[in-house]
Design a protein around this motif. Structure first.
Motif, PDB file in Angstrom:
ATOM      1  N   THR A  23     -13.396  -2.217   1.867  1.00  0.00           N
ATOM      2  CA  THR A  23     -14.408  -2.434   0.668  1.00  0.00           C
ATOM      3  C   THR A  23     -14.093  -4.011   0.341  1.00  0.00           C
ATOM      4  N   ASP A  24     -12.743  -4.496   0.109  1.00  0.00           N
ATOM      5  CA  ASP A  24     -12.517  -5.737  -0.226  1.00  0.00           C
ATOM      6  C   ASP A  24     -12.951  -7.003   0.670  1.00  0.00           C
TER       7      ASP A  24
ATOM      8  N   ALA B  64      -5.072   3.766   2.454  1.00  0.00           N
ATOM      9  CA  ALA B  64      -5.334   2.632   1.383  1.00  0.00           C
ATOM     10  C   ALA B  64      -5.677   1.323   2.214  1.00  0.00           C
TER      11      ALA B  64
ATOM     12  N   SER C 278      -9.139   1.217   3.575  1.00  0.00           N
ATOM     13  CA  SER C 278     -10.045   1.325   2.549  1.00  0.00           C
ATOM     14  C   SER C 278     -10.144  -0.191   1.828  1.00  0.00           C
ATOM     15  N   HIS C 279      -8.848  -0.820   1.659  1.00  0.00           N
ATOM     16  CA  HIS C 279      -9.118  -2.076   1.179  1.00  0.00           C
ATOM     17  C   HIS C 279      -9.642  -3.069   2.275  1.00  0.00           C
TER      18      HIS C 279
ATOM     19  N   PHE D 212       1.029  -1.127  -0.004  1.00  0.00           N
ATOM     20  CA  PHE D 212       0.103   0.085   0.009  1.00  0.00           C
ATOM     21  C   PHE D 212       0.734   1.334  -0.090  1.00  0.00           C
TER      22      PHE D 212
END
Length: 129
Positions: free
Chosen positions: A102-103, A95, A98-99, A89
């Motif tokens: 969301t993922d 980041a 966020s990963h 990242f």
């Protein structure tokens, strides 16, 4: 901060040492055998390599080496997450978060916990000003 990057087997061995405080090669082997089915010599070799890395140390008790962790679980976690952050990242914690959001997908309880952590971090920064 020094880097304590561990492979999968090394991490499994460390978990045995963290939970027991110290253990012989045979005790580590017994703890991991059902899951790993490795030879005792494999465990002994890995413990020597880990000692060379500085993450375990041993003392002699009769004819046995008794190993203990020289780094804490928190130190290893921080080091490995730091390496993950840097390598995948580009050092950007937002980041990474966020990963994860969301993922991985987070349920409402996990999101609430994350909000509380972010609020506490923000409050800590406000107190530093």
């Amino acid at each position: 901060m020094s880097r304590h990057t561990l492979g999968d087997l090394q991490h499994a061995i460390m978990k045995v040492l963290w939970s027991s405080g110290e253990a012989t090669t045979a005790e580590v082997h017994d703890a991991l055998y059902a899951e790993r089915r490795l030879a005792p010599t494999t465990i002994a070799t890995m413990l020597r390599k880990m000692e060379d890395k500085g993450v375990v140390a041993h003392r002699v008790d009769g004819r046995h080496f008794v190993y203990r962790a020289t780094v804490s679980e928190d130190e290893v976690r921080s080091s490995m997450v730091g390496e993950l952050l840097d390598r995948l990242f580009a050092g950007d914690p937002a980041a990474l978060v966020s990963h994860l959001v969301t993922d991985r997908g987070m349920d409402e309880g996990e999101l609430e916990g994350l909000r509380a952590l972010l609020d506490a971090a923000e409050a800590g920064k406000d107190g530093d000003r």
